[in-house]
Design a protein around this motif. Structure first.
Motif, PDB file in Angstrom:
ATOM      1  N   VAL A 156      35.320   0.310 -35.528  1.00 54.05           N
ATOM      2  CA  VAL A 156      34.565  -0.078 -36.720  1.00 54.05           C
ATOM      3  C   VAL A 156      33.778  -1.358 -36.473  1.00 54.05           C
ATOM      4  CG1 VAL A 156      34.781  -0.864 -39.111  1.00 54.05           C
ATOM      5  CG2 VAL A 156      36.113   1.092 -38.329  1.00 54.05           C
ATOM      6  N   GLY A 157      34.414  -2.306 -35.770  1.00 56.55           N
ATOM      7  CA  GLY A 157      33.726  -3.547 -35.447  1.00 56.55           C
ATOM      8  C   GLY A 157      32.511  -3.338 -34.572  1.00 56.55           C
ATOM      9  N   LYS A 158      32.505  -2.262 -33.792  1.00 58.58           N
ATOM     10  CA  LYS A 158      31.364  -1.939 -32.933  1.00 58.58           C
ATOM     11  C   LYS A 158      30.369  -1.001 -33.611  1.00 58.58           C
ATOM     12  CE  LYS A 158      32.691  -4.288 -29.331  1.00 58.58           C
ATOM     13  NZ  LYS A 158      31.912  -5.436 -28.823  1.00 58.58           N
ATOM     14  N   GLY A 159      30.620  -0.718 -34.880  1.00 56.80           N
ATOM     15  CA  GLY A 159      29.707   0.152 -35.612  1.00 56.80           C
ATOM     16  C   GLY A 159      29.946   1.634 -35.396  1.00 56.80           C
ATOM     17  N   ARG A 160      31.012   2.008 -34.720  1.00 56.56           N
ATOM     18  CA  ARG A 160      31.327   3.415 -34.430  1.00 56.56           C
ATOM     19  C   ARG A 160      32.303   3.944 -35.487  1.00 56.56           C
ATOM     20  NH1 ARG A 160      32.694   2.533 -28.133  1.00 56.56           N
ATOM     21  NH2 ARG A 160      33.480   4.683 -28.291  1.00 56.56           N
ATOM     22  N   VAL A 161      31.837   3.936 -36.718  1.00 61.81           N
ATOM     23  CA  VAL A 161      32.691   4.257 -37.861  1.00 61.81           C
ATOM     24  C   VAL A 161      33.152   5.713 -37.820  1.00 61.81           C
ATOM     25  CG1 VAL A 161      32.835   4.317 -40.380  1.00 61.81           C
ATOM     26  CG2 VAL A 161      31.536   2.496 -39.243  1.00 61.81           C
ATOM     27  N   VAL A 176      39.946  10.416 -44.053  1.00 56.67           N
ATOM     28  CA  VAL A 176      39.928   8.958 -44.179  1.00 56.67           C
ATOM     29  C   VAL A 176      38.490   8.468 -44.085  1.00 56.67           C
ATOM     30  CG1 VAL A 176      40.662   6.760 -43.168  1.00 56.67           C
ATOM     31  CG2 VAL A 176      42.238   8.711 -43.201  1.00 56.67           C
ATOM     32  N   GLN A 177      38.081   7.674 -45.042  1.00 50.20           N
ATOM     33  CA  GLN A 177      36.738   7.098 -45.051  1.00 50.20           C
ATOM     34  C   GLN A 177      36.841   5.593 -44.800  1.00 50.20           C
ATOM     35  OE1 GLN A 177      33.942   8.999 -45.347  1.00 50.20           O
ATOM     36  NE2 GLN A 177      35.314  10.787 -45.429  1.00 50.20           N
ATOM     37  N   LEU A 178      36.088   5.096 -43.835  1.00 52.76           N
ATOM     38  CA  LEU A 178      36.167   3.680 -43.461  1.00 52.76           C
ATOM     39  C   LEU A 178      34.847   2.937 -43.624  1.00 52.76           C
ATOM     40  CD1 LEU A 178      38.270   4.045 -40.187  1.00 52.76           C
ATOM     41  CD2 LEU A 178      39.094   3.336 -42.430  1.00 52.76           C
ATOM     42  N   ALA A 179      33.844   3.620 -44.135  1.00 50.51           N
ATOM     43  CA  ALA A 179      32.532   2.970 -44.259  1.00 50.51           C
ATOM     44  C   ALA A 179      32.600   1.725 -45.147  1.00 50.51           C
ATOM     45  CB  ALA A 179      31.515   3.955 -44.818  1.00 50.51           C
TER      46      ALA A 179
END
Length: 232
Positions: A156-161, A176-179
């Protein structure tokens, strides 16, 4: 030459510790850049292969080099493992899970010590067989290739959500949604900025207390760890 033997053991211990320090620092930076999973797997291979090479050494300097690389790999694994668990485990069970992993890891020294105690007197080169035993670590590494996933927080920190959501959905067995947390995960903070943050404000006392404790405790610990074998 007894004094020469002492110098050799001291050199081996010093280089092993140097390798540990390098492994902790270098692998920490590399895992921030390239991911927890690849650096964990590489570190496992490094210390497993290097541990086996210890037994193949035919000269003091070859043995010292192998021990240095082994130390590098050992602390690389420790650094990445703690970070991996901290990012993967729920906050309410994070400490317990890290303690379980540490307990399993630290059962190895007494087990291997007993194995060495019973094995080394058998034949002159039997100490090498203990070091060859490091090669069995390649078996769980094969399992790790299958079961170890990348840290969703790092992704997520690298934008690969999307990749992070797929891993979490597989683990939780639900969608699971992490956006919505992508902005909070953020990127790795530069070292200078992190040190400035920790040494100021509400973290100042805790930061410097830990610094003093580790600054005094670690040299004492390694003094106890390294010198009794030489003395005995």
């Amino acid at each position: 030459d007894t004094s020469g033997g002492y110098r050799l053991v001291a050199t081996v211990g010093a280089c092993f510790a140097l390798g540990q320090g390098l492994g902790a620092v270098v692998t920490g930076f590399l895992s921030d850049r390239y991911g927890r999973r690849p650096m964990l797997l590489i570190s496992l291979v490094v210390f497993t292969v290097a541990g086996t090479l210890n037994g193949l050494a035919t000269s003091p300097w070859a043995f010292i080099l192998a021990r240095t690389v082994t130390g590098y790999g050992v602390f690389s694994v420790m650094v990445v493992t703690n970070t991996y668990i901290a990012e993967f485990a729920p906050a309410q069970s994070r400490g317990k899970l890290q303690s379980i992993v540490a307990t399993v890891g630290f059962t190895a020294p007494p087990v291997v010590a007993l194995l060495a105690w019973t094995t080394t007197p058998v034949v002159p080169d039997s100490w090498r067989y203990i070091l060859y035993f490091s090669g069995v670590g390649l078996l769980p590494i094969c399992l790790a290739l299958i079961f170890i996933k990348e840290s969703p927080r790092w992704l997520v920190g690298k934008g690969r959500v999307g990749e992070a959501e797929a891993i979490m959905s597989e683990l939780c067995r639900r969608d699971v949604q992490l956006a919505h947390v992508a902005g909070r995960a953020g990127k790795a903070v530069p070292l200078r900025e992190a040190l400035r943050f920790l040494s100021g404000g509400r973290y100042r006392k805790r930061f410097f207390s830990q610094l003093v404790l580790y600054g005094l405790g670690i040299p004492a610990f390694f003094n106890i760890l390294i010198w009794p074998p030489i003395l005995l």
